[in-house]
Write a protein that holds these residues in place. Structure first.
Motif, PDB file in Angstrom:
ATOM      1  N   ARG A 119      -8.997   0.958   2.406  1.00  0.00           N
ATOM      2  CA  ARG A 119     -10.444   1.096   2.234  1.00  0.00           C
ATOM      3  C   ARG A 119     -10.962  -0.125   1.477  1.00  0.00           C
ATOM      4  O   ARG A 119     -10.830  -0.233   0.266  1.00  0.00           O
TER       5      ARG A 119
ATOM      6  N   LYS B 237      -0.041   4.301  -2.446  1.00  0.00           N
ATOM      7  CA  LYS B 237      -0.344   5.635  -1.907  1.00  0.00           C
ATOM      8  C   LYS B 237       0.526   6.701  -2.572  1.00  0.00           C
ATOM      9  O   LYS B 237       0.042   7.780  -2.937  1.00  0.00           O
TER      10      LYS B 237
ATOM     11  N   TYR C  48      -7.191  12.449  -1.053  1.00  0.00           N
ATOM     12  CA  TYR C  48      -7.611  11.262  -0.314  1.00  0.00           C
ATOM     13  C   TYR C  48      -6.430  10.296  -0.216  1.00  0.00           C
ATOM     14  O   TYR C  48      -5.813   9.958  -1.225  1.00  0.00           O
ATOM     15  N   TYR C  49      -6.133   9.860   1.002  1.00  0.00           N
ATOM     16  CA  TYR C  49      -4.983   8.980   1.201  1.00  0.00           C
ATOM     17  C   TYR C  49      -5.378   7.533   1.464  1.00  0.00           C
ATOM     18  O   TYR C  49      -4.518   6.680   1.624  1.00  0.00           O
ATOM     19  N   GLU C  50      -6.669   7.260   1.519  1.00  0.00           N
ATOM     20  CA  GLU C  50      -7.102   5.874   1.715  1.00  0.00           C
ATOM     21  C   GLU C  50      -6.847   5.085   0.435  1.00  0.00           C
ATOM     22  O   GLU C  50      -7.176   5.536  -0.660  1.00  0.00           O
TER      23      GLU C  50
ATOM     24  N   HIS D  47      -4.135   3.919   5.634  1.00  0.00           N
ATOM     25  CA  HIS D  47      -5.540   3.523   5.687  1.00  0.00           C
ATOM     26  C   HIS D  47      -5.883   2.667   4.469  1.00  0.00           C
ATOM     27  O   HIS D  47      -5.631   3.070   3.334  1.00  0.00           O
TER      28      HIS D  47
ATOM     29  N   THR E 235       0.814  -1.212   0.000  1.00  0.00           N
ATOM     30  CA  THR E 235       0.000   0.000   0.000  1.00  0.00           C
ATOM     31  C   THR E 235       0.850   1.267   0.000  1.00  0.00           C
ATOM     32  O   THR E 235       0.438   2.300  -0.530  1.00  0.00           O
TER      33      THR E 235
ATOM     34  N   LYS F  15      -6.989   1.004   9.666  1.00  0.00           N
ATOM     35  CA  LYS F  15      -5.854   1.909   9.879  1.00  0.00           C
ATOM     36  C   LYS F  15      -4.699   1.167  10.534  1.00  0.00           C
ATOM     37  O   LYS F  15      -4.884   0.445  11.509  1.00  0.00           O
TER      38      LYS F  15
ATOM     39  N   ILE G 235     -12.791   0.703   6.677  1.00  0.00           N
ATOM     40  CA  ILE G 235     -11.533   1.444   6.706  1.00  0.00           C
ATOM     41  C   ILE G 235     -10.669   0.832   7.805  1.00  0.00           C
ATOM     42  O   ILE G 235     -11.071   0.785   8.965  1.00  0.00           O
TER      43      ILE G 235
END
Length: 399
Positions: free
Chosen positions: A264, A197, A210-212, A262, A193, A255, A253
């Motif tokens: 999703r 990201k 948005y960072y999810e 995060h 991830t 974390k 979500i």
């Protein structure tokens, strides 16, 4: 009825029911961990929740430790008595009318770029991870009361993911032969991830974004999320937001406690109407990949280790679908044999099959992302296809 929320830990009043017009209140605590459901009688609501509730409407809560508790309750109860315990909502209109433009107002990135005349920089969320879990059926035939019976439970035995990055696409896989394989998959998922990201980020970090990271399954809201649920809570990561019911997780979500990453978890089906993965691949894919074949009914909790350790292909009878009364055709079985010949063992074939289920989902997702982006809508930043459609409809009204 009260529920327990873990982040932050608190109890919440969710429903009020009146039984036969009775004024007597029967308080219960409803606890659901995604697998088991418990209902517990509450003898002292104040001691459990730390709140005192209005004796008239039974909805307004006051913190017991509040110094102004008595005054606040008196003021509220005066209003309650006037309104016969009903909550009266007042509509306060804006001084100036505002246009309804969800495409702009519901996306903080686009709103910022539009305000700064930088809409040419807007881009959709193009990088994500797909996943799929293979499960075994274990017959239990357990009765719960007079009207409920569980005939089988699902046991996960393999999981695969495909990661789409700016640099390319790759997959990874774990199965039950590895101890705690679901946890180890999650560890690698968080590692993968980090790059996803980075690839989704804007170069200018002052731009709200948005960072999810989307982790997408097919029909995962009902099955995969339920199977994974207990593994999503550990000392290293935890569920920070849950949207859905006790049986369907529309969005999860998760974390990471130290890296603040995060994940999703969403279901591809919230963005499409296809009920089967092969239909989504057929309608939205580019024809490069097709869904594979595997004898799901043939493999179960009692025989999987023995059967998957064999080196010969599955016999054609293994593909019989007793539930639908269907058999695999000779043509399709020959296609399976061609693919099976590429693998030394059936375990190798399940790795291929499981990974393929995550790989074939890439093209349909990409197709829908680009389709929505024609209207400046970031599909994966929205909750569903209906939300995307709503944004497009009103954007066309103003363009």
């Amino acid at each position: 009825m009260y529920t327990y929320e873990s982040d932050p830990p608190h109890y919440e009043l969710t429903q009020n029911y009146t039984a036969n017009d009775s004024d007597k209140h029967f308080n219960i605590l409803f606890i659901n961990d995604g697998i088991n459901v418990h209902i517990i009688y509450i003898s002292d609501v104040e001691a459990l929740t730390g709140f005192r509730y209005c004796n008239i409407c039974h909805k307004q809560a006051f913190r017991i430790g509040d110094k102004n508790l008595q005054q606040s309750m008196r003021n509220h109860m005066k209003k309650c008595q006037k309104n016969d315990g009903k909550i009266v909502k007042k509509v306060i209109l804006e001084k100036f009318a505002k246009p309804f433009v969800p495409r702009i107002l519901s996306n903080k990135t686009y709103k910022y770029l539009l305000a700064n005349n930088l809409t040419h920089l807007f881009k959709p969320t193009r990088y994500y991870i797909t996943y799929d879990i293979e499960t075994l059926e274990k017959k239990v035939n357990e009765k719960f009361g007079d009207s409920s019976q569980v005939t089988v439970t699902l046991i996960p035995y393999a999981i695969a993911s495909t990661v789409k990055l700016a640099s390319g696409i790759h997959s990874f896989y774990y199965d039950i032969r590895t101890d705690n394989f679901l946890d180890k998959w999650l560890v690698q998922l968080f590692e993968e991830t980090k790059q996803v990201k980075k690839d989704n980020k804007y170069i200018d970090e002052t731009i709200p974004q948005y960072y999810e990271v989307p982790v997408i399954g097919f029909n995962s809201a009902k099955f995969d999320a339920s199977v994974l649920f207990k593994n999503l809570k550990s000392k290293d990561w935890a569920i920070s937001k849950y949207l859905g019911s006790s049986t369907i997780a529309k969005q999860l979500i998760v974390k990471h406690q130290s890296s603040s990453i995060h994940l999703r978890f969403v279901d591809f089906k919230i963005y499409s109407m296809q009920n089967k993965l092969k239909d989504a691949v057929r309608d939205f894919g580019n024809g490069t990949y097709k869904k594979g074949r595997f004898p799901h009914e043939f493999i179960n909790a009692n025989n999987y280790m023995n059967e998957l350790s064999k080196i010969e292909p599955f016999p054609i009878e293994a593909f019989d679908n007793q539930l639908r009364n269907k058999k695999l055709s000779d043509v399709k079985y020959k296609e399976y044999l061609v693919e099976a010949a590429k693998h030394k063992q059936r375990w190798d074939y399940i790795r291929y099959y499981n990974s393929l289920d995550t790989r074939v989902l890439i093209e349909p997702i990409d197709y829908l992302i680009e389709l929505m982006f024609k209207y400046k809508v970031d599909m994966l930043a929205n909750m569903s296809m209906s939300q995307c459609a709503n944004a497009i409809k009103y954007s066309m009204a103003y363009n």
